[in-house]
Write a protein that holds these residues in place. Sequence first.
Motif, mmCIF file in Angstrom:
data_model
loop_
_atom_site.group_PDB
_atom_site.id
_atom_site.type_symbol
_atom_site.label_atom_id
_atom_site.label_comp_id
_atom_site.label_asym_id
_atom_site.label_seq_id
_atom_site.Cartn_x
_atom_site.Cartn_y
_atom_site.Cartn_z
ATOM 1 N N LEU A 691 0.709 -6.697 -1.550
ATOM 2 C CA LEU A 691 0.605 -6.518 -0.483
ATOM 3 C C LEU A 691 2.078 -6.565 0.348
ATOM 4 C CD1 LEU A 691 -1.245 -7.318 2.533
ATOM 5 C CD2 LEU A 691 -0.761 -9.704 1.819
ATOM 6 N N ALA A 692 1.967 -5.665 1.563
ATOM 7 C CA ALA A 692 3.551 -5.217 1.614
ATOM 8 C C ALA A 692 3.673 -5.105 3.598
ATOM 9 C CB ALA A 692 3.683 -4.033 1.730
ATOM 10 N N ILE A 693 4.357 -6.647 4.122
ATOM 11 C CA ILE A 693 4.252 -6.908 5.355
ATOM 12 C C ILE A 693 5.637 -5.977 6.434
ATOM 13 C CG2 ILE A 693 4.316 -8.596 7.455
ATOM 14 C CD1 ILE A 693 2.054 -7.879 5.730
ATOM 15 N N THR A 694 5.975 -5.429 6.980
ATOM 16 C CA THR A 694 6.829 -4.575 7.530
ATOM 17 C C THR A 694 7.573 -4.946 9.240
ATOM 18 O OG1 THR A 694 5.432 -2.539 8.053
ATOM 19 C CG2 THR A 694 6.520 -2.739 5.860
ATOM 20 N N ASP A 695 8.481 -5.128 9.619
ATOM 21 C CA ASP A 695 8.711 -5.148 10.751
ATOM 22 C C ASP A 695 7.698 -6.244 11.691
ATOM 23 O OD1 ASP A 695 9.828 -4.171 13.596
ATOM 24 O OD2 ASP A 695 7.794 -3.567 13.837
ATOM 25 N N ILE A 696 8.609 -7.495 10.825
ATOM 26 C CA ILE A 696 8.823 -8.415 11.044
ATOM 27 C C ILE A 696 9.748 -8.777 11.713
ATOM 28 C CG2 ILE A 696 8.322 -10.773 10.301
ATOM 29 C CD1 ILE A 696 7.142 -9.929 7.566
ATOM 30 N N LYS A 697 9.516 -9.301 13.025
ATOM 31 C CA LYS A 697 10.950 -10.072 13.986
ATOM 32 C C LYS A 697 10.646 -11.811 14.219
ATOM 33 C CE LYS A 697 9.591 -5.212 16.357
ATOM 34 N NZ LYS A 697 9.780 -4.716 17.240
ATOM 35 N N THR A 698 10.535 -12.366 14.009
ATOM 36 C CA THR A 698 9.605 -13.226 14.485
ATOM 37 C C THR A 698 10.211 -14.545 12.942
ATOM 38 O OG1 THR A 698 7.854 -14.148 14.660
ATOM 39 C CG2 THR A 698 9.145 -13.677 16.262
ATOM 40 N N SER A 699 10.838 -15.117 12.737
ATOM 41 C CA SER A 699 9.966 -15.984 11.762
ATOM 42 C C SER A 699 10.661 -18.026 12.348
ATOM 43 C CB SER A 699 11.958 -15.745 11.263
ATOM 44 O OG SER A 699 12.071 -17.324 9.441
ATOM 45 N N PRO A 700 9.591 -18.548 12.012
ATOM 46 C CA PRO A 700 8.399 -18.344 10.148
ATOM 47 C C PRO A 700 7.757 -17.327 11.352
ATOM 48 C CG PRO A 700 8.559 -20.475 11.407
ATOM 49 C CD PRO A 700 9.714 -20.128 12.237
ATOM 50 N N THR A 701 6.898 -16.886 10.509
ATOM 51 C CA THR A 701 5.488 -16.127 10.808
ATOM 52 C C THR A 701 4.269 -15.821 9.541
ATOM 53 O OG1 THR A 701 5.233 -13.559 11.217
ATOM 54 C CG2 THR A 701 5.966 -13.893 8.457
ATOM 55 N N ARG A 702 3.264 -16.107 10.624
ATOM 56 C CA ARG A 702 1.773 -16.348 9.569
ATOM 57 C C ARG A 702 1.665 -15.165 9.238
ATOM 58 N NH1 ARG A 702 -1.742 -20.098 9.214
ATOM 59 N NH2 ARG A 702 -3.699 -19.580 8.737
ATOM 60 N N ILE A 703 1.103 -15.377 7.881
ATOM 61 C CA ILE A 703 0.730 -13.396 7.200
ATOM 62 C C ILE A 703 -0.632 -13.903 7.148
ATOM 63 C CG2 ILE A 703 0.985 -11.922 4.982
ATOM 64 C CD1 ILE A 703 4.023 -12.751 5.124
ATOM 65 N N LEU A 704 -1.463 -13.340 6.851
ATOM 66 C CA LEU A 704 -3.152 -13.587 6.377
ATOM 67 C C LEU A 704 -2.942 -13.267 5.331
ATOM 68 C CD1 LEU A 704 -4.972 -13.019 9.784
ATOM 69 C CD2 LEU A 704 -4.176 -14.790 8.882
#
Length: 1264
Positions: A691-704
């Motif tokens: 599973l690849a998640i791109t362009d994450i701009k904030t931390s922390p972040t919630r991933i489904l």
Amino acid sequence: MAAKQVPSAGLQPLIPDRLLDVPSQRLYYLSLGLLLQSIKAFDIFQNIFTSDATAYYGRKWLIVDFLYIAILSQLRIPRLKYSKAVVLLQILAIWFLDGLLFGGISLNLGLIGSPETGSVSSGFSNRQEFPSTPEPFRLSDIFVTLTLGLFSFHTTTRDAHLLGQHTVRMSPISTAHINPHSQTFCLPPVSSAHVLVPILVNNTTPTNVRYSFTPLGSGRVEYIELGAKELKAIEQARVEGRQIVRARDVDRYREYDDEDDEEETDTAASLQKSQTLVHLRLAKPGTMKLDRVLDSSNVAARLVHPVEVTVVPCPTAQYTDDVLQDVHCAGDTSGVDLTIDIRGIPPLSLRWSKDVNGRKEHFLVEGIEDSSHSHTAQDVTRARIPQKLKVPLSLSLDALGKHTYTLESVIDGMGNVVHLNGGNHDMEITRSLSVLRRPSVSFKACGPGTPTSLLIGSEAPVALTVGDSDALDGPWNIDVRFEPASMDGKRVKPWDKKLQTKENKNDVVLNATVPGEYTITGIKGKYCDGDVLAPETCRVVERAMPTAEIEWKRIHECSGDTGVSASLVMHGTPPFQVYYRAQRDTERPRDLVKTFPSSRGELTLQPEHSGHYYYTFVQLSDAHYKQVALDGPSIDQVVHPLAAADFVGGRGKRVVSTCEGATVGVEVDLRGTPPWNLELQVVGPRSTDALAITDIKTSPTRILVPIPSALDKEGGTFDVDLVSVVDSYGCKRPISVPGVSVNVRRVKPTVKFYSKHGQREITILEDNGADLPLRLTGDGPWKVKYRHMGDSHQLRTAQLQSPNDHIHVTQKGVYEIVEVSDSQCSGSVIESESNYTVDWVPRPSARLDPATPSTFESYNRSHILLPICQGQDDHVDLQLTGRPPFQIMYNIARNDEAGGTTVLDQPTFSSIQPHTRFQLHTSTIGRKYYEVKQIGDSAYPLAKHKNAVIPRSDRLVFEQEVLPRPSAMFKNDNRMSFCLNDALTSREALSNDGGVIQLDGTPPFQLALSVRNLAASQVYKETVEVHDKTWRLHLPSYQFTSIGPHQITIESVADSSHCEQTELNPLRRSIWVEVAESAAIIPFDKRVDFCAGDVTQFQLEGKPPWSIGYRINGKSYTQEAKTSPFSLVQQQAGEFTITSVSQQQKLCKATVTDLRFTVHPLPSAQVGHGKRIYQDIHEGDQAEIVFTLIGEPPFTFTYQRAEPSPKKGGKPGKVLETHTVSGVTTHDYSIFSALEGTWTVTSISDRYCRYPSQPDGMVEKPRQ
């Protein structure tokens, strides 16, 4: 229910059991009683053989026995605790026994008396069996009667008509011995001092003493003569004022006087009976010579040699007024010299003591006298003149501490000892001084190897301590010298200074401001010089400030600069603390600190977030200086940290549960420069997906994260792992952190009440609880919320562990389940089975059968039953509800005297039927109350529900009046007496309760009586109405017409209750009445003159008992007689008259007018006016014995002379001669005798009477 009786505090033993147990109390007190009775037995024997001790012993044991029994009653000892009546009986019994044992009470047993009593009472033999007239009344007789004759105000051991005795004794030779114990006497040096010189006299009482007195150092002789008055004054002053005089004026000689007092006490105790002591007072020193001692007859006593005594001044000793130094130092080679002034008769001896720190030594110096004194005959004569001497005393000071030198006692050449004590003369007989140790001084915590550090711009404390010193020597002065150290460009002069310690302090602090060497040169205290100990030198060294050399280096990696490092070289004294400041972009600067244990250090700074950072070093600290300003290099840098990622809440594998939905959310924390690209891996049971998640701009972040299709329907477990992260610079970093385990649930928990056949109900006892069964699905533990429908707003929570668990409840009503949740998910309640009903088994009850005749009173909710006669059977019917068998507990009460009710019993009865019969109690009269307190059945048995009491407002209460059955009886069976022709009426004044009828029942009464005349065989009957429960016989219509016995009988009785009468008591149903004629009295003797103690006899006519009334000197008396003839002993002198006679309990009284005669008093004789006289005469002298005669002359009396008793107050011995003198017409008669003996009177007679009376009875003397 009857209240349980609680023991009253007043019934407990006076001495608590915790202090002394009850058996021990009994043992000790009974042992005390046995000891007292043993002493009493000893006193009984003493009383028998002692002539005049009867009253003393009797009074003593009356008081002791009364106190013993009274104290025993107050102690309240179990088994020895009696009622007040028993205690009173015990006191009277033991008093009666004491009266018998000690002569207060005498018993006439027909035995032959002693010779003395026989001679006195021989004329009254056989008269004690006759009644007598009363003796003349005295108030003291009341007290004598109460104490059984043991307390008496007149003589009981001697004959009151023959009193007194005169004893003549021949006096032996008398002697006088001055100073019999060879004591020494001295006068203290005070103005009021005096001595008492004893004279031992034997066989005499001195009334005149003559002596000569020669003062010391003088040849003039003085003659002094003292009479009885002066001797008595001296003796009284010695006994009463000796202690006061000694305490006021001669305190210094207290111990000496105490010894004299002890000697005087011992001397007085060792005197013989014929010896006495008299004293002569001397107030100045000199020699006293006894010339003569005379007694009351001017007979001189024989003087025993030696006849002179010398009195000298008491010796004294004290220190002179020389100045003595109080403090000395240890090591002084010179000693101390003291001088003592001693005054007294030589040669003198001095006892003194030395006390060093509590350790005492005693010394004795003897033979103190003038060095020029010789021992010639003339000097021996002059030796009695006191001398004043000076004695030197040299002391060595070889020990530290307090030295005390005390003069204790001094002895003169005459043997007089004077003990010197404290008081107001401490300074005269005591000298004290202190020997102090020398002080020492040294530096503290500073020496040649341990210099003191001095910081730039500050002071360094240098401590000096004083040791081995006495506080008395402080404060101390310390000399200090300073030598400066060589300094660049500075010139400091050396100096010398004196330092002084503070009060009660042994340390002093010198504040050093300049480096150099400080040296202690000396120390001196208030009294003593001291020593200087090592370390005596202290070096002060100035310390330099710390510095640092800093070099920066940048850290560069894939994404660019990631941080900086600094190399530090520090100068100073480790450890070091480096203070630096860091600032990111425009954020607020942060101050940080790092510690380095050595002179070199490395500091690496790599921030986790990117930005423009500025670093600078601010301060530096070492072991001596704190936060010294540091002008170090600064650096600024744009930092791009490497990318990194982790699950939120990491440091271990997390578990996430999901109950619904196709995805599950996980929190990821990212570090580095955004935006980020994140690669994850989903690992299922059979497959692995990336599973690849791109362009994450904030931390922390919630991933489904999508749930694998294989688990989406049935549920299961899969893992989510982080693989790699890429930041905005394209730098990719692999990630190795713990993953997340996801638990997929597709079944939700449920809850319902379990039931059989659809019945969700239960019935329980009122005091029991119920467990409501549940059925649960899901993963435990479960949390279930439920409520009681009676209180629907209050939710209750139960924590359950088993799918078949239950809820415990105690209240009745409907319970409803509201919600449920298990360990992972919230569930649902099965609505159709969410309710459960709880009921209670009803308690049993009772009520009165409606067919029972009664009246209900609403104010006390009581059923009033119809009244019933005593002993008649009665019952009520009760209706019971519940589960048989039943048990009924009820109270039975009745009215009490205070207006309330008293519980008589609290029985319990059982019944197997719901309709039962309740038996009523009619055996005793009065109003009975019945109250049902508790009801039990098979569900609620009383044995298990003792506290389940029916409330008072719900109890069944009923009451009934039990009426008494009438009865009548005579109060007693005493015979009644009436005279002929009297009417049958009440005679209360003469009645002994005869003829009183007691009635029981409800007034008014109808009483039927009959009177039967046995002599005439006639029966008279009459019925009377009585309104009280006590009635005295009163039938005025019936008259006694014949003498003899009559019988009065109760035939029947009835009252207003119409109840059947009780069976009459045959023993109290009738009484007898005696009817008699009038009485008469006739004298046997026609004489008109009698003596006191004579017996007069009379013939009585009529029926006994008789009551004779007579009058003596105008006062009336009554005497009872049971037989005829009647005899009366005359005890009072005066006119005696018979006034009346009656018979049959003072009935049928006849008046007597012509029966009277005169009673004359008995004569009396006294020797020495009724006293015991003891007269001592010398050979050739005569004694006059005086006899006093009382009565009507002429007199005839007999006297006798007996051997005198060797003990004063004892009984006379053998009778030596007896004489009778007649025709004495005067009241006084004297004889003279030169013989030794005791004179007493044995008999006397006057014109009418003789005492003691003639043995042959009453003989009337002819008038002269």
